[in-house]
Design a protein around this motif. Structure first.
Motif: not given
Length: 312
Positions: A223-229
């Motif tokens: 989820y955090l990867r999705f947000v920063w991307q």
């Protein structure tokens, strides 16, 4: 033997070293390494090409000092509230308040004083909107310390908004209209760095317990990867739309610095994303200050942006 004679032979208390120790503790409790974030106060005046007049420089310098004072107030009050929990933490127990260098009541008093003095000073020396922005920042950050840092997604939004307020305050103090592209690019750029920091913390602390912020266990790294991307993509898109919008063509014979600056901006995002992807972007200021290629790219972007502003 007289009283004065007795006193001459009695060791007298030496308050000097104690006071120096307290002042040193307060200095480190103020987290001076974090003050670099407040350089963002120059963002709006610089973007508008109105940074280098005497009035603008004075106001921006004052905004930097006042915003730093507000941030210190939040740090002191937060650490005073968390002193007991920090003493059980392997790293945070060395913080001055948790370690006993700064008494908890002193931290509360100094933090509260700064929280009152900074907005009041802004109202007198800057403008009422500047004071209102500082009070909004203080209210939001204190609410974050008390409860919002335990709420999924809201914690990301609050930290991101703090960065956005830093970038806005210089423009607010000088009465500069803030463009939609400036707000979108700055807001999502901040979210990119905040989410990358959380992602890095989650990656580094995976499988460990009791050594990180509790809320990280509620997020997944996916989820955090999705947000920063997502945030990186929106920031790049907004910047490119600004650079290519109508009215951005340079005068005859001048290079299109605005359009060329897109290359440096995108390269900077891609370079920072390398550290985010590795899970080593837990300290954004360390990444920005220590990575030489990123510093060179950032310098190139600043140079092109300065030439664009000079063409105005």
């Amino acid at each position: 033997m007289t009283e004065s004679a007795l006193l001459e032979g009695t060791p007298q208390p030496q308050p000097g070293p104690q006071k120096i120790g307290l002042l040193r503790g307060l200095f480190w409790a103020a987290r001076p390494r974090q003050w670099v974030k407040n350089i963002l106060v120059v963002a709006a005046p610089a973007a508008a090409g109105e940074l280098f007049s005497h009035h603008a420089l004075t106001q921006v310098a004052l905004c930097f000092v006042l915003f730093t004072a507000c941030a210190i107030a939040v740090y002191l009050i937060n650490d005073a509230r968390d002193a007991d929990a920090d003493r059980a933490h392997p790293v945070k127990r060395h913080r001055p308040i948790a370690a006993g260098q700064v008494p908890v009541p002193v931290a509360y008093v100094v933090g509260a004083a700064l929280a009152v003095v900074a907005p009041a000073t802004a109202a007198v020396l800057c403008s009422p909107p500047t004071s209102a922005l500082l009070m909004a920042y203080l209210g939001m950050q204190l609410a974050y310390c008390v409860s919002l840092k335990h709420v999924l997604v809201v914690d990301l939004v609050v930290v991101t908004t703090g960065f956005l307020m830093r970038a806005m305050i210089g423009g607010v103090a000088l009465g500069i209209p803030l463009s939609r592209w400036f707000l979108i690019t700055t807001g999502f750029g901040a979210l990119f760095m905040v989410a990358a920091k959380r992602y890095s913390e989650a990656v580094q602390m995976a499988g460990k317990t009791g050594a990180t912020r509790a809320l990280l266990t509620e997020y997944t790294t996916g989820y955090l990867r999705f947000v920063w991307q997502l945030a990186a993509g929106v920031a790049v898109l907004a910047y490119c739309l600004w650079a290519l919008e109508e009215g951005g063509l340079p005068p005859t014979g001048m290079l299109p610095w605005r359009q060329l600056s897109m290359v440096a901006f995108i390269l900077a995002v891609l370079r920072y994303a390398v550290f985010a992807d590795r899970g080593t972007a837990g300290e954004p200021e360390e990444v920005v200050l220590r990575d030489r290629p990123l510093a060179l790219i950032g310098g190139a972007w600043l140079g092109m942006y300065a030439l664009e502003v000079a063409d105005w």
